[in-house]
Design a protein around this motif. Sequence first.
Motif: not given
Length: 513
Positions: A220, A131, A76, A91, A102, A210-212
């Motif tokens: 990210a 990640s 990531v 992505e 994944e 993929m986000r936080w």
Amino acid sequence: MAWVTGQQLRLYNSLGRRLEDFTPSADVVGLYSCGPTVYSYQHLGNMRPYVFADTLRRALRWKGVPVRAVVNITDVGHAVADSDTGEDKLEVAAAKERRSVEEIAEFYAQDWLAALAALNVQPADVYPRASEYVEQMIAFAVRLEELGYTYQLPTGLYFDTSKSPGYGTLALLDLAGQRETGRVEHVEGRKQASDFALWRAEEPGVRRVMRWNSPWGWGAPGWHLECSVMSMALLGEHFDIHTGGIDHRELHHVNEIAQSEAYLGDGRPWVRYWLHNEFILLDAQKIAKSAGHTLRLADLVEAGYHPMAYRLFLLGGHYRSQLDFTFTAMDAAQATLRRLVSRVAPLRPLPRVETLADARALLGAPAAAAAGVTADAPVTHGAPVDDKAALAYVEAVDAAIANDLATPKLLATLQEALRDPDITAEGLKIVVATADALLGLRLADLDPAEVDQRRPTDDLTPEQVAAIERLIAERTQARKEKNWSRADEIRGELDALGVQVTDTPTGPTWQLR
Ligand code: AMP
Ligand code: ZN
């Protein structure tokens, strides 16, 4: 601590650009190597950093220095074109291949690990995945923010490089020059072109896969953050050696250093030795995924080359020299490997040698000949071998590896020993085992029959044979007309088909690799 014996190990430190004595700062040397971004297959060039780091590990082991090796897997945070904004490489690949992020990461990571195993690269102690460290990366960036090193823009959180004394020292960076080159993308509001993202905020209306969540909104981490965070988590805040490809010296490692030294704030260099390997070139250009180059180890194997032949090809060049990949060079490496393995096979079993002390003990020499050094004498069975010639070769091997990992010299020394009429068979076994402790060419066990697996031509259909012969005839014609570029082009096509053409006085012959 069992300390360095023999010739002082000298390594070329990119920090300062000079050869330096290597002295460990701890009982276990921390070694961090930047790993791959696992969004596609790794090409042949990508293998060099790990064979090089493996050689370094073997050299440290040879000197009796314990190592803890960490290689990250970037799954990531690596934006397309190494930039600070835009889509994540993973992505993009997932969307293209219609697989989950994944799945993409796992598939290409496993493929890469299998290639390293085939190249006899010793596994790292840990392969951390970016990640899995995002929470720590956020905490790291929060700390930098508290310390006043950052500023926020709609696109994310940025590291202010003007606050970092000595920014860019590693790259001998000319900041004004960097600004001029236009290599750095334009980011609205960024104070200096060299400032880089610690956090990449989601663009309005775009939802990343993929986000936080973070104090700076959903998004990210920036690409450079992972290496600082994971290396400190696994090797301690300061450690001895960091490696990577030469391209990282100019940007990625510069930024790792800036953020890490800001974070630590103890006025000490974060990492003491920075080592970089040069590129493998294809047609005089860097092999690069972004340029669409995909030539990989599996293709060589498919064409009948043994993975150890590629390792031998790599070791035949010094890690700090550019190396041209050609099929002619691969043919030569394959032939050398074949000769080497058939010459060595009758000497087996080889004695177990990992360190200089092992080799010296087998030859009845004191474990530590240099002044003021001590090492635990390894336990040997049976009487030592009395062979002055062999001992001289062992010392020559030691001198070669100690001289900034001079593998070409080491290979030459091995070949010389194999030709030497004055060496005893027992002494030669020790020299071969010694050289291979550093080369890792599997000389102790590689089956000569395994080395050569050229495909027999009878597997081809008559149409395939006709097509190959047509290309060869066209090439002969092109050569007659002195149309060298066309002839080379055809050779390239034949190479891609795994066909090797040899020009003889009676015309060309061919075989499959
Ligand atoms: P990347 O996944 O692009 O970060 O590449 C993984 C590693 O391979 C990095 O250390 C790069 O510097 C290195 N690398 C990339 N291309 C080459 C090449 N053609 N020759 C040698 N090393 C390379
Ligand atoms: Zn890195």
